[in-house]
Motif scaffolding. Structure first.
Motif, mmCIF file in Angstrom:
data_model
loop_
_atom_site.group_PDB
_atom_site.id
_atom_site.type_symbol
_atom_site.label_atom_id
_atom_site.label_comp_id
_atom_site.label_asym_id
_atom_site.label_seq_id
_atom_site.Cartn_x
_atom_site.Cartn_y
_atom_site.Cartn_z
ATOM 1 N N VAL A 114 36.157 47.554 36.396
ATOM 2 C CA VAL A 114 36.176 46.412 35.538
ATOM 3 C C VAL A 114 37.293 45.352 36.144
ATOM 4 O O VAL A 114 38.234 45.752 36.837
ATOM 5 N N ALA A 115 37.081 44.066 35.568
ATOM 6 C CA ALA A 115 38.177 43.337 35.807
ATOM 7 C C ALA A 115 39.420 43.498 35.525
ATOM 8 O O ALA A 115 39.545 43.825 34.295
ATOM 9 N N LEU A 116 40.625 43.316 36.391
ATOM 10 C CA LEU A 116 42.007 43.623 35.593
ATOM 11 C C LEU A 116 42.412 42.513 34.834
ATOM 12 O O LEU A 116 42.119 41.338 35.232
ATOM 13 N N SER A 117 43.077 42.712 33.832
ATOM 14 C CA SER A 117 43.579 41.481 33.018
ATOM 15 C C SER A 117 44.788 41.016 33.886
ATOM 16 O O SER A 117 45.328 41.383 34.804
ATOM 17 N N HIS A 139 43.646 40.438 46.058
ATOM 18 C CA HIS A 139 42.435 39.975 45.842
ATOM 19 C C HIS A 139 41.502 41.281 45.053
ATOM 20 O O HIS A 139 41.735 42.384 45.744
ATOM 21 N N CYS A 140 41.227 40.922 43.946
ATOM 22 C CA CYS A 140 40.588 42.067 42.908
ATOM 23 C C CYS A 140 38.982 41.901 43.113
ATOM 24 O O CYS A 140 38.672 40.713 43.081
ATOM 25 N N VAL A 141 38.331 43.002 43.115
ATOM 26 C CA VAL A 141 36.830 42.815 43.309
ATOM 27 C C VAL A 141 36.499 43.939 42.362
ATOM 28 O O VAL A 141 37.057 45.092 41.985
ATOM 29 N N VAL A 142 35.460 43.604 41.446
ATOM 30 C CA VAL A 142 34.861 44.459 40.412
ATOM 31 C C VAL A 142 33.695 45.118 41.154
ATOM 32 O O VAL A 142 32.725 44.629 41.824
ATOM 33 N N ASP A 143 33.631 46.680 41.129
ATOM 34 C CA ASP A 143 32.506 47.165 41.653
ATOM 35 C C ASP A 143 32.246 48.596 40.493
ATOM 36 O O ASP A 143 33.257 49.461 40.558
#
Length: 179
Positions: A114-117, A139-143
């Protein structure tokens, strides 16, 4: 990365450094990368031999003239004239790598279910900066396949704390059991 992207990207970096405008160039190139990603037909249009070169150069002027640094505009035109405009994303990436190295920035990639706050992103970034003693570009990625936890890629290393990895390890151990 192709040799073309590396050579052109380094040349643009050297120019920006000489001009004393590294940060400005980086900001504009990031925006340019976002624009070309959002408009996937732009690069093929600028590359198309079916469109006369003068018209392709005019498209560059119309879209970007007066909106980006003169040298970046000229850079795009040179790529177009030399039939290398398809390498623009690689040129930008090479510039970014050199910029990050010059500024002591390391890139980190975080993969989560899930997306990080924003608060968690900031906390993770600060922790990574403490560990590396460098500025971290996260860089955050949701998988959704990771199920839970996070996987970090930083400075050529991967730290996998995902539920998916743990389940895979359990499955492997179960498969190795003989009854």
């Amino acid at each position: 990365m192709t040799g073309t992207g590396a050579v052109y990207g380094k040349s643009l970096f050297d120019l920006a450094q000489e001009e004393g405008k590294l940060q400005e160039y980086m900001q504009e190139l990031t925006a340019l990368r976002d624009i070309t990603a959002a408009e996937p037909q732009l690069i093929p249009l600028l590359e198309s031999r079916a469109v006369p070169l003068e018209e392709r150069l005019q498209v560059i002027d119309t879209c970007f003239g007066g909106k980006i640094q003169t040298y970046i505009l000229s850079f795009m035109k040179i790529l177009c004239q030399n039939g290398a405009i398809r390498h623009l994303p690689e040129c930008i990436r090479q510039f970014e790598l050199l910029y990050n190295e010059h500024c002591g920035i390391v890139e980190a990639r975080c993969v989560s279910a899930v997306a990080l706050s924003p608060a968690l992103r900031e906390k993770l970034t600060k922790k990574l900066e403490t560990v590396t003693q460098k500025t971290v570009s996260l860089h955050c990625v949701v998988d959704e396949r990771v199920l839970g936890g996070i996987r970090l890629e930083l400075m050529g290393r991967e730290m996998d704390g995902t539920v998916r990895r743990r389940l895979d390890e359990i499955a492997k151990k179960l498969a190795e059991l003989t009854i």
